[in-house]
Each structure stands twice: as structure tokens, then as C-alpha cells.
Design an enzyme around this catalytic site. Structure first.
Site, PDB file in Angstrom:
ATOM      1  N   HIS A 105       0.843  -1.208   0.000  1.00 17.55           N
ATOM      2  CA  HIS A 105       0.000   0.000   0.000  1.00 17.55           C
ATOM      3  C   HIS A 105       0.879   1.259   0.000  1.00 17.55           C
ATOM      4  O   HIS A 105       0.607   2.204  -0.744  1.00 17.55           O
ATOM      5  CB  HIS A 105      -0.884   0.060   1.258  1.00 17.55           C
ATOM      6  CG  HIS A 105      -1.874  -1.059   1.384  1.00 17.55           C
ATOM      7  ND1 HIS A 105      -2.003  -1.820   2.523  1.00 17.55           N
ATOM      8  CD2 HIS A 105      -2.794  -1.536   0.517  1.00 17.55           C
ATOM      9  CE1 HIS A 105      -2.967  -2.706   2.352  1.00 17.55           C
ATOM     10  NE2 HIS A 105      -3.460  -2.569   1.146  1.00 17.55           N
ATOM     11  N   LYS A 160     -17.652  -6.854   7.160  1.00 21.93           N
ATOM     12  CA  LYS A 160     -16.349  -7.522   7.082  1.00 21.93           C
ATOM     13  C   LYS A 160     -15.667  -7.463   8.447  1.00 21.93           C
ATOM     14  O   LYS A 160     -15.413  -6.376   8.966  1.00 21.93           O
ATOM     15  CB  LYS A 160     -15.497  -6.800   6.017  1.00 21.93           C
ATOM     16  CG  LYS A 160     -14.420  -7.676   5.410  1.00 21.93           C
ATOM     17  CD  LYS A 160     -13.870  -7.002   4.159  1.00 21.93           C
ATOM     18  CE  LYS A 160     -12.504  -7.503   3.790  1.00 21.93           C
ATOM     19  NZ  LYS A 160     -11.931  -6.780   2.655  1.00 21.93           N
ATOM     20  N   ARG A 208      -1.599  -6.213  -8.342  1.00 25.78           N
ATOM     21  CA  ARG A 208      -0.355  -6.956  -8.102  1.00 25.78           C
ATOM     22  C   ARG A 208      -0.100  -7.988  -9.189  1.00 25.78           C
ATOM     23  O   ARG A 208       1.025  -8.203  -9.606  1.00 25.78           O
ATOM     24  CB  ARG A 208      -0.404  -7.669  -6.741  1.00 25.78           C
ATOM     25  CG  ARG A 208      -0.410  -6.720  -5.576  1.00 25.78           C
ATOM     26  CD  ARG A 208      -0.925  -7.395  -4.346  1.00 25.78           C
ATOM     27  NE  ARG A 208      -2.304  -7.788  -4.533  1.00 25.78           N
ATOM     28  CZ  ARG A 208      -3.083  -8.276  -3.568  1.00 25.78           C
ATOM     29  NH1 ARG A 208      -2.603  -8.447  -2.368  1.00 25.78           N
ATOM     30  NH2 ARG A 208      -4.336  -8.606  -3.812  1.00 25.78           N
ATOM     31  N   SER A 264      -2.641  -8.003   2.831  1.00 25.76           N
ATOM     32  CA  SER A 264      -2.974  -7.826   4.254  1.00 25.76           C
ATOM     33  C   SER A 264      -3.415  -9.162   4.854  1.00 25.76           C
ATOM     34  O   SER A 264      -3.110  -9.472   5.999  1.00 25.76           O
ATOM     35  CB  SER A 264      -4.096  -6.809   4.416  1.00 25.76           C
ATOM     36  OG  SER A 264      -3.683  -5.554   3.984  1.00 25.76           O
TER      37      SER A 264
HETATM   38  O1  PNS Z   1      -9.096  -3.165   0.197  1.00 20.92           O
HETATM   39  P1  PNS Z   1     -10.243  -3.670  -0.611  1.00 20.92           P
HETATM   40  O2  PNS Z   1     -11.133  -4.541   0.246  1.00 20.92           O
HETATM   41  O3  PNS Z   1      -9.797  -4.354  -1.866  1.00 20.92           O
HETATM   42  O4  PNS Z   1     -11.119  -2.384  -1.087  1.00 20.92           O
HETATM   43  C1  PNS Z   1     -12.320  -2.545  -1.764  1.00 20.92           C
HETATM   44  C2  PNS Z   1     -13.052  -1.193  -1.945  1.00 20.92           C
HETATM   45  C3  PNS Z   1     -13.108  -0.423  -0.655  1.00 20.92           C
HETATM   46  C4  PNS Z   1     -12.346  -0.368  -2.988  1.00 20.92           C
HETATM   47  C5  PNS Z   1     -14.500  -1.535  -2.449  1.00 20.92           C
HETATM   48  O5  PNS Z   1     -15.057  -2.517  -1.652  1.00 20.92           O
HETATM   49  C6  PNS Z   1     -15.428  -0.314  -2.457  1.00 20.92           C
HETATM   50  O6  PNS Z   1     -15.247   0.597  -3.243  1.00 20.92           O
HETATM   51  N1  PNS Z   1     -16.418  -0.316  -1.561  1.00 20.92           N
HETATM   52  C7  PNS Z   1     -17.380   0.768  -1.409  1.00 20.92           C
HETATM   53  C8  PNS Z   1     -18.781   0.362  -1.870  1.00 20.92           C
HETATM   54  C9  PNS Z   1     -18.921   0.556  -3.365  1.00 20.92           C
HETATM   55  O7  PNS Z   1     -18.734   1.614  -3.924  1.00 20.92           O
HETATM   56  N2  PNS Z   1     -19.296  -0.554  -4.050  1.00 20.92           N
HETATM   57  C10 PNS Z   1     -19.477  -0.589  -5.487  1.00 20.92           C
HETATM   58  C11 PNS Z   1     -18.178  -0.929  -6.189  1.00 20.92           C
HETATM   59  S1  PNS Z   1     -18.391  -1.022  -7.924  1.00 20.92           S
END
Ligand code: PNS
Length: 160
Positions: A17, A41, A91, A129
Site C-alpha cells: 500500500h 467484514k 499486483r 494484508s
Molecule cells: O481493500 P479492498 O477490500 O480491496 O477495497 C475494496 C473497496 C473499498 C475499494 C470496495 O469494496 C469499495 O469501493 N467499496 C465501497 C462500496 C462501493 O462503492 N461498491 C461498489 C463498487 S463497484
């Protein structure tokens, strides 16, 4: 002025990150590292713990980084912050399918916001993570994978 949002769970922050954040700070005027509040989560560190850790680690190093917390749709949050860009780290090819789907869905919801994919240094390409938590829980070393402060907090959390 270009503002980018780098969203994620950051549970916990890894050097992967940090690598993406560093690259983003060179490209964009302001980078908002946004921690998702996700009650569905189960997380190892609370939002408060993650925010504090990230403040301590990132703010002294990157003057154009802001740490924030968000809930709800990412594109709504990005609009509220007047951000033009969403940054995501990729990645390996295996990340791509999910990221591609999310980028296109976000574009459908908010065509004015662009998703930019960035690749971390190759020595972080296998870092996640989830693996860091598993290794720390089982007593392995995560040195060189996460900032020292995170390493310390993981040790405290899993102290037997
Ligand atoms: O660290 P992560 O879990 O890969 O992050 C995922 C994240 C936070 C980018 C994704 O879950 C997100 O954007 N969540 C917010 C809800 C949202 O907008 N959902 C629609 C996505 S198309």
C-alpha cells in the site's frame, strides 16, 4: 488541481500500500487514502486503530496525503471530495478481473471519475494484508512486509 482517492480496507497497511501511495503522491496534487467502514467484514484492527496507525506512518512522509474514512458508495464519496481519480493497485493478473469489473461499474455510476491502476514494486507483488495477518497470527515474521509500527501492533495483538 488533481485529487485522487486511494480506497481500501488497509487491515493492516502493508508496504505494498505504501508503495502505491508513494507513486500516487508523485502523480497527483492530493491523495486521499480512504478507509472503508464495512460492518459486514470482520476486521483485525478497528477503524480508529487503522486511522491512527496510518496518520502516524503516512503523514510525516507524504505532505500531500490525507487519511479519511468513508462508507457507502465509493463514487459518491469521491464526488463529495471533488476527486477526479480513483487509484487501485494491481499486483497480478488475478487481481485484474475483480478490479476491471469494479472500475467499469464505477464508471457507469460516475463517468467523470477515472480509475487509474498502478503496479507496486515487484517484490511486493505477492504481499497482501490477509497473508500478513495469517503469518503474524501463527508467529511468523512480517518484517520488511509492513511498516515497523504495524509490525509492533500485530505482535501485541497476537501475543500469547
Ligand atoms: O481493500 P479492498 O477490500 O480491496 O477495497 C475494496 C473497496 C473499498 C475499494 C470496495 O469494496 C469499495 O469501493 N467499496 C465501497 C462500496 C462501493 O462503492 N461498491 C461498489 C463498487 S463497484
Amino acid at each position: 488541481m488533481t485529487t485522487a482517492i486511494y480506497p481500501g480496507s488497509f487491515d493492516p497497511l502493508t508496504f505494498g500500500h505504501v508503495d502505491i501511495i508513494e507513486r500516487s503522491t508523485r502523480l497527483f496534487d492530493k491523495v486521499i487514502v480512504a478507509i472503508l467502514t464495512n460492518p459486514q467484514k470482520a476486521a483485525l484492527f478497528t477503524i480508529k486503530e487503522r486511522t491512527e496507525l496510518m496518520h502516524d506512518i503516512l503523514e510525516p512522509r507524504f505532505p500531500n496525503v490525507e487519511i479519511d474514512v468513508f462508507e457507502g458508495l465509493l463514487v459518491d464519496y469521491a464526488k463529495q471530495k471533488k476527486a477526479q481519480v480513483i487509484v487501485r493497485g494491481i499486483r497480478a493478473i488475478s487481481d485484474y478481473e475483480y478490479e476491471f469489473q469494479m472500475a467499469l461499474m464505477n464508471r457507469r455510476l460516475a463517468p467523470e471519475i477515472e480509475t487509474v491502476f498502478m503496479t507496486p514494486a515487484e517484490h511486493y507483488s505477492y504481499l497482501s494484508s490477509r497473508l500478513v495477518k495469517e503469518i503474524a497470527e501463527l508467529g511468523g515474521s512480517v518484517s520488511g512486509l509492513v511498516p515497523e509500527l504495524v509490525e509492533k501492533r500485530l505482535k501485541q495483538r497476537f501475543k500469547k
